[in-house]
Each structure stands twice: as structure tokens, then as C-alpha cells.
Design a protein around this motif. Structure first.
Motif, mmCIF file in Angstrom:
data_model
loop_
_atom_site.group_PDB
_atom_site.id
_atom_site.type_symbol
_atom_site.label_atom_id
_atom_site.label_comp_id
_atom_site.label_asym_id
_atom_site.label_seq_id
_atom_site.Cartn_x
_atom_site.Cartn_y
_atom_site.Cartn_z
ATOM 1 N N THR A 1 0.048 -14.389 2.584
ATOM 2 C CA THR A 1 1.250 -13.839 3.197
ATOM 3 C C THR A 1 0.839 -12.696 4.117
ATOM 4 O OG1 THR A 1 1.619 -12.162 1.507
ATOM 5 C CG2 THR A 1 2.547 -14.350 1.084
ATOM 6 N N GLY A 2 1.781 -12.092 4.801
ATOM 7 C CA GLY A 2 1.483 -10.980 5.677
ATOM 8 C C GLY A 2 1.461 -9.640 4.964
ATOM 9 N N HIS A 3 1.647 -9.624 3.644
ATOM 10 C CA HIS A 3 1.691 -8.384 2.873
ATOM 11 C C HIS A 3 0.282 -7.810 2.725
ATOM 12 C CE1 HIS A 3 3.410 -5.569 -0.007
ATOM 13 N NE2 HIS A 3 2.327 -5.771 -0.736
ATOM 14 N N THR A 4 0.106 -6.538 3.042
ATOM 15 C CA THR A 4 -1.188 -5.874 2.925
ATOM 16 C C THR A 4 -1.478 -5.545 1.463
ATOM 17 O OG1 THR A 4 -0.876 -4.909 5.101
ATOM 18 C CG2 THR A 4 -2.551 -3.908 3.708
ATOM 19 N N THR A 5 -2.692 -5.828 1.023
ATOM 20 C CA THR A 5 -3.107 -5.560 -0.348
ATOM 21 C C THR A 5 -4.411 -4.766 -0.339
ATOM 22 O OG1 THR A 5 -4.352 -7.620 -0.467
ATOM 23 C CG2 THR A 5 -2.065 -7.697 -1.215
ATOM 24 N N PRO A 6 -4.773 -4.139 -1.453
ATOM 25 C CA PRO A 6 -6.044 -3.433 -1.538
ATOM 26 C C PRO A 6 -7.214 -4.399 -1.348
ATOM 27 C CG PRO A 6 -4.620 -2.824 -3.375
ATOM 28 C CD PRO A 6 -3.976 -3.984 -2.680
ATOM 29 N N GLY A 7 -8.365 -3.879 -0.954
ATOM 30 C CA GLY A 7 -9.555 -4.694 -0.777
ATOM 31 C C GLY A 7 -9.855 -5.532 -2.000
ATOM 32 N N GLY A 8 -10.208 -6.787 -1.797
ATOM 33 C CA GLY A 8 -10.531 -7.686 -2.899
ATOM 34 C C GLY A 8 -9.326 -8.349 -3.533
ATOM 35 N N GLU A 9 -8.129 -8.029 -3.058
ATOM 36 C CA GLU A 9 -6.919 -8.629 -3.604
ATOM 37 C C GLU A 9 -6.188 -9.405 -2.518
ATOM 38 O OE1 GLU A 9 -4.328 -5.898 -5.563
ATOM 39 O OE2 GLU A 9 -5.914 -5.052 -6.782
#
Length: 66
Positions: A39-47
Motif C-alpha cells: 500500500t502507499g502507507h509509510t512504515t518503519p524500515g524492515g516493515e
């Protein structure tokens, strides 16, 4: 693999590539690996957040006896 996987051969490949969203067991208790579309949702690195068809999640629940 406990749910999903290769799309059927009857022309029902909704994924367009022969490899549909899938849920896998992992070596970590209580953890599932999910193959799906990002999706376009930003997540922390590695997620990552992925989408899966609801029926694949229900299939996984049935396979786990829930």
C-alpha cells in the motif's frame, strides 16, 4: 503455505501473474508471513503493510482450526 498460493488454472487468476496472495507459517510461534500487494502507507524500515483478499485470511483461520 497454509492459504492462497498459485491461482487456479480455470482462468480465475485475479492476480494477473499466476501467483496470488498467500499466507505462510513461520518459525516464530503465532506469526504468519503474508504475501500481498503493498500500500502507499509509510512504515518503519524492515516493515510493510500488504493487502490480502478476505477469503485468504478466512482460509488461513480454517486451516489453523479457528
Amino acid at each position: 503455505m497454509i492459504a492462497g498460493g498459485p491461482c487456479g488454472t480455470s482462468g480465475d487468476d485475479k492476480c494477473g501473474n499466476g501467483d496470488c496472495p498467500t499466507i505462510f507459517t513461520t518459525n516464530k510461534p503465532g506469526t504468519l508471513a503474508v504475501q500481498g500487494y503493498t500500500t502507499g502507507h509509510t512504515t518503519p524500515g524492515g516493515e510493510a503493510i500488504v493487502t490480502i483478499p478476505e477469503n485468504v485470511l478466512w482460509e488461513a483461520a480454517r486451516a489453523l482450526g479457528r
